[in-house]
Design a protein around this motif. Structure first.
Motif, PDB file in Angstrom:
ATOM      1  N   LYS A 219     107.055 112.530  18.035  1.00  0.00           N
ATOM      2  CA  LYS A 219     107.607 112.125  19.283  1.00  0.00           C
ATOM      3  C   LYS A 219     108.985 111.592  19.100  1.00  0.00           C
ATOM      4  CE  LYS A 219     104.352 108.803  19.542  1.00  0.00           C
ATOM      5  NZ  LYS A 219     103.672 107.753  20.039  1.00  0.00           N
ATOM      6  N   SER A 220     109.960 112.305  19.870  1.00  0.00           N
ATOM      7  CA  SER A 220     111.474 112.056  19.882  1.00  0.00           C
ATOM      8  C   SER A 220     111.805 110.767  20.588  1.00  0.00           C
ATOM      9  CB  SER A 220     112.078 113.249  20.239  1.00  0.00           C
ATOM     10  OG  SER A 220     113.228 113.032  19.789  1.00  0.00           O
ATOM     11  N   LEU A 221     112.691 109.789  19.794  1.00  0.00           N
ATOM     12  CA  LEU A 221     112.970 108.577  20.813  1.00  0.00           C
ATOM     13  C   LEU A 221     114.364 109.117  21.494  1.00  0.00           C
ATOM     14  CD1 LEU A 221     113.154 105.718  21.491  1.00  0.00           C
ATOM     15  CD2 LEU A 221     114.052 105.330  19.306  1.00  0.00           C
ATOM     16  N   ASN A 222     114.323 108.875  22.855  1.00  0.00           N
ATOM     17  CA  ASN A 222     115.485 109.084  23.690  1.00  0.00           C
ATOM     18  C   ASN A 222     116.107 107.593  24.197  1.00  0.00           C
ATOM     19  OD1 ASN A 222     117.248 109.548  25.874  1.00  0.00           O
ATOM     20  ND2 ASN A 222     116.303 111.551  26.169  1.00  0.00           N
ATOM     21  N   LEU A 223     117.145 107.227  23.763  1.00  0.00           N
ATOM     22  CA  LEU A 223     117.499 105.906  24.287  1.00  0.00           C
ATOM     23  C   LEU A 223     117.998 105.703  25.671  1.00  0.00           C
ATOM     24  CD1 LEU A 223     119.767 104.691  21.102  1.00  0.00           C
ATOM     25  CD2 LEU A 223     117.391 103.952  21.631  1.00  0.00           C
ATOM     26  N   ASP A 224     118.147 107.057  26.373  1.00  0.00           N
ATOM     27  CA  ASP A 224     118.407 106.998  27.871  1.00  0.00           C
ATOM     28  C   ASP A 224     117.116 106.612  28.396  1.00  0.00           C
ATOM     29  OD1 ASP A 224     121.248 107.734  27.742  1.00  0.00           O
ATOM     30  OD2 ASP A 224     120.597 109.756  27.478  1.00  0.00           O
ATOM     31  N   LYS A 225     115.989 107.092  27.913  1.00  0.00           N
ATOM     32  CA  LYS A 225     114.696 106.830  28.600  1.00  0.00           C
ATOM     33  C   LYS A 225     113.949 105.499  28.162  1.00  0.00           C
ATOM     34  CE  LYS A 225     114.182 111.780  29.616  1.00  0.00           C
ATOM     35  NZ  LYS A 225     113.043 112.877  29.121  1.00  0.00           N
ATOM     36  N   LYS A 237     114.532 111.326   6.978  1.00  0.00           N
ATOM     37  CA  LYS A 237     115.089 112.920   6.405  1.00  0.00           C
ATOM     38  C   LYS A 237     115.822 113.281   7.531  1.00  0.00           C
ATOM     39  CE  LYS A 237     112.319 117.033   4.571  1.00  0.00           C
ATOM     40  NZ  LYS A 237     111.320 117.665   4.564  1.00  0.00           N
ATOM     41  N   GLY A 238     116.687 114.361   6.738  1.00  0.00           N
ATOM     42  CA  GLY A 238     117.802 114.735   7.489  1.00  0.00           C
ATOM     43  C   GLY A 238     118.592 113.720   8.153  1.00  0.00           C
ATOM     44  N   GLN A 239     118.710 113.723   9.491  1.00  0.00           N
ATOM     45  CA  GLN A 239     119.487 112.390  10.139  1.00  0.00           C
ATOM     46  C   GLN A 239     118.543 111.833  11.134  1.00  0.00           C
ATOM     47  OE1 GLN A 239     122.600 110.862  10.133  1.00  0.00           O
ATOM     48  NE2 GLN A 239     123.195 111.905   8.353  1.00  0.00           N
ATOM     49  N   TYR A 240     117.507 111.825  10.751  1.00  0.00           N
ATOM     50  CA  TYR A 240     116.153 111.042  11.248  1.00  0.00           C
ATOM     51  C   TYR A 240     115.458 109.898  10.778  1.00  0.00           C
ATOM     52  CZ  TYR A 240     115.950 115.487  14.544  1.00  0.00           C
ATOM     53  OH  TYR A 240     116.102 116.292  15.313  1.00  0.00           O
ATOM     54  N   LEU A 241     115.217 108.929  11.745  1.00  0.00           N
ATOM     55  CA  LEU A 241     114.352 107.986  11.123  1.00  0.00           C
ATOM     56  C   LEU A 241     113.075 108.205  11.526  1.00  0.00           C
ATOM     57  CD1 LEU A 241     116.787 104.809  12.155  1.00  0.00           C
ATOM     58  CD2 LEU A 241     116.630 105.987   9.932  1.00  0.00           C
ATOM     59  N   ILE A 242     112.067 108.043  10.554  1.00  0.00           N
ATOM     60  CA  ILE A 242     110.594 108.575  10.885  1.00  0.00           C
ATOM     61  C   ILE A 242     109.837 107.050  11.068  1.00  0.00           C
ATOM     62  CG2 ILE A 242     108.625 109.544   9.954  1.00  0.00           C
ATOM     63  CD1 ILE A 242     110.616 111.431   8.547  1.00  0.00           C
ATOM     64  N   THR A 247     106.815 108.367  15.870  1.00  0.00           N
ATOM     65  CA  THR A 247     108.381 108.262  16.727  1.00  0.00           C
ATOM     66  C   THR A 247     109.072 108.667  15.644  1.00  0.00           C
ATOM     67  OG1 THR A 247     107.602 107.026  18.456  1.00  0.00           O
ATOM     68  CG2 THR A 247     110.043 107.103  18.047  1.00  0.00           C
ATOM     69  N   VAL A 248     110.106 109.789  16.067  1.00  0.00           N
ATOM     70  CA  VAL A 248     111.344 109.923  15.127  1.00  0.00           C
ATOM     71  C   VAL A 248     112.610 109.728  16.076  1.00  0.00           C
ATOM     72  CG1 VAL A 248     109.980 111.524  13.849  1.00  0.00           C
ATOM     73  CG2 VAL A 248     111.332 112.477  15.571  1.00  0.00           C
ATOM     74  N   PHE A 249     113.687 109.388  15.333  1.00  0.00           N
ATOM     75  CA  PHE A 249     114.898 108.954  16.014  1.00  0.00           C
ATOM     76  C   PHE A 249     116.010 109.796  15.406  1.00  0.00           C
ATOM     77  CE2 PHE A 249     118.584 106.029  16.523  1.00  0.00           C
ATOM     78  CZ  PHE A 249     118.583 106.529  17.842  1.00  0.00           C
ATOM     79  N   ASN A 250     116.749 110.702  15.936  1.00  0.00           N
ATOM     80  CA  ASN A 250     117.727 111.283  15.386  1.00  0.00           C
ATOM     81  C   ASN A 250     118.906 110.562  15.680  1.00  0.00           C
ATOM     82  OD1 ASN A 250     119.721 113.166  14.936  1.00  0.00           O
ATOM     83  ND2 ASN A 250     119.147 114.964  16.253  1.00  0.00           N
ATOM     84  N   VAL A 251     119.651 110.107  14.318  1.00  0.00           N
ATOM     85  CA  VAL A 251     120.755 109.135  14.539  1.00  0.00           C
ATOM     86  C   VAL A 251     122.014 109.921  14.871  1.00  0.00           C
ATOM     87  CG1 VAL A 251     122.162 107.833  13.229  1.00  0.00           C
ATOM     88  CG2 VAL A 251     119.801 107.544  12.942  1.00  0.00           C
ATOM     89  N   ARG A 252     122.035 111.267  14.220  1.00  0.00           N
ATOM     90  CA  ARG A 252     123.346 111.869  14.709  1.00  0.00           C
ATOM     91  C   ARG A 252     123.376 112.493  16.102  1.00  0.00           C
ATOM     92  NH1 ARG A 252     125.964 116.869  10.524  1.00  0.00           N
ATOM     93  NH2 ARG A 252     127.733 116.548  11.565  1.00  0.00           N
ATOM     94  N   GLY A 253     122.205 112.647  16.568  1.00  0.00           N
ATOM     95  CA  GLY A 253     122.133 113.005  18.161  1.00  0.00           C
ATOM     96  C   GLY A 253     122.170 111.947  18.928  1.00  0.00           C
ATOM     97  N   SER A 254     122.425 110.637  18.406  1.00  0.00           N
ATOM     98  CA  SER A 254     122.567 109.669  19.267  1.00  0.00           C
ATOM     99  C   SER A 254     124.228 108.945  18.994  1.00  0.00           C
ATOM    100  CB  SER A 254     121.607 108.419  19.160  1.00  0.00           C
ATOM    101  OG  SER A 254     120.347 109.113  19.595  1.00  0.00           O
ATOM    102  N   GLU A 255     124.934 109.640  18.481  1.00  0.00           N
ATOM    103  CA  GLU A 255     126.441 109.221  18.186  1.00  0.00           C
ATOM    104  C   GLU A 255     126.717 108.830  19.312  1.00  0.00           C
ATOM    105  OE1 GLU A 255     128.059 111.066  14.058  1.00  0.00           O
ATOM    106  OE2 GLU A 255     127.945 112.469  15.767  1.00  0.00           O
ATOM    107  N   GLY A 256     127.778 107.881  19.308  1.00  0.00           N
ATOM    108  CA  GLY A 256     128.380 107.325  20.440  1.00  0.00           C
ATOM    109  C   GLY A 256     127.530 106.206  21.405  1.00  0.00           C
ATOM    110  N   TYR A 257     126.414 105.906  20.973  1.00  0.00           N
ATOM    111  CA  TYR A 257     125.478 105.074  21.434  1.00  0.00           C
ATOM    112  C   TYR A 257     125.716 103.528  20.761  1.00  0.00           C
ATOM    113  CZ  TYR A 257     122.909 108.327  24.270  1.00  0.00           C
ATOM    114  OH  TYR A 257     122.703 109.133  25.295  1.00  0.00           O
ATOM    115  N   TYR A 258     125.985 102.475  21.378  1.00  0.00           N
ATOM    116  CA  TYR A 258     126.398 101.196  20.743  1.00  0.00           C
ATOM    117  C   TYR A 258     125.040 100.626  20.809  1.00  0.00           C
ATOM    118  CZ  TYR A 258     128.861  97.053  19.391  1.00  0.00           C
ATOM    119  OH  TYR A 258     129.094  95.694  19.029  1.00  0.00           O
TER     120      TYR A 258
END
Length: 264
Positions: A219-225, A237-242, A247-258
């Motif tokens: 389940k992917s975490l989207n900070l917008d939602k 693993k990779g650039q993900y927090l598990i 739930t998994v959170f893609n840190v690199r996919g959320s660059e620019g989020y403060y």
């Protein structure tokens, strides 16, 4: 403990296991030390990695304007075969492009969910493999510029994938493969002008990720939602927090989020 700052891809140190660091302007977190602890992520605002403004992030940590203007988001980054610095031809900033493109590049095979071909600057080995969640990787050629690496990748894409299934990678749905054998099989397809750079004797690199529990379903975490999330960290693993709840959170996919990050 509360940490606050703009997200950038996690920095890594190869080891057994790999060490992960979230680095902010005035602080950093060794995320390995947060394993088995409750982590809360709160989205606060946007902060474009180029202009620093609170504008919605478009791609790669940049607002829409900066994405189309900054030299660090040129099309040649995602498509190395479009590199032109070796021709003294500018895309957005020739000085920057020469610095980045006219240096040794590696074309490699990595196995994270399947065997894939990729390109990276030599200075980014093994960081690039870690970021992709590859448990094994091997170099194919080392070339003097990004363009030659790009045309090699394009030639090999007809015979091996250039994509990773991030869901399979995160669930650890993988198998060990003989990448040396794959490299030999792909050698005839390397472009003639690159054949002299073929690496004959490099051995596989094996990588160990700090994961206590892999998700059964992703389940992917989207900070917008979901601007606030709390869960027990079970792996990186990779650039993900598990997290424990899959739930998994893609840190690199959320660059620019403060964000604010609280670890209990």
């Amino acid at each position: 403990m509360l940490y606050e700052g703009v997200l950038r891809k996690m920095q890594t140190e190869n080891g057994s296991p790999i060490q992960y660091f979230l680095v902010f302007e005035n602080d950093f977190i060794n995320m390995n030390q947060a394993l088995d602890k409750e982590v809360q992520i709160d989205f606060i605002k946007f902060q474009c990695l180029n202009c620093g403004q609170d504008r919605p992030i478009y791609r790669q940590g940049f607002c829409k304007t900066c994405f189309y203007e900054t030299p660090t988001a040129g099309e040649w980054i995602m498509k190395p075969e479009l590199s032109t610095a070796h021709l003294d031809k500018e895309d957005r900033d020739l000085e920057f492009e020469k610095k980045m493109q006219l240096q040794p590049h590696i074309v490699y095979l990595a196995n994270s969910s399947n065997v894939k071909v990729g390109v990276t600057r030599k200075s980014q080995v093994p960081t690039r493999w870690i970021d992709q969640g590859a448990h094994e990787a091997i170099e194919i050629v080392e070339v003097p510029n990004r363009y030659l690496a790009g045309i090699t990748e394009v030639a090999l894409k007809d015979h091996v994938s250039d994509k990773t299934s991030w869901q399979k990678m995160l669930k650890n749905d993988i198998e060990d493969l003989d990448l040396t054998e794959w490299r030999t099989k792909l050698k005839p397809y390397i472009p003639e002008e690159v054949s002299q750079y073929f690496i004959e004797n490099d051995k596989e690199t094996h990588l160990e990720f700090p994961v206590l529990q892999y998700p059964e379903k992703v389940k992917s975490l989207n900070l917008d939602k979901t601007p606030t999330y709390k869960g027990v960290l079970k792996g990186i693993k990779g650039q993900y927090l598990i997290f424990e709840d899959n739930t998994v959170f893609n840190v690199r996919g959320s660059e620019g989020y403060y964000v604010g990050i609280t670890i209990n």
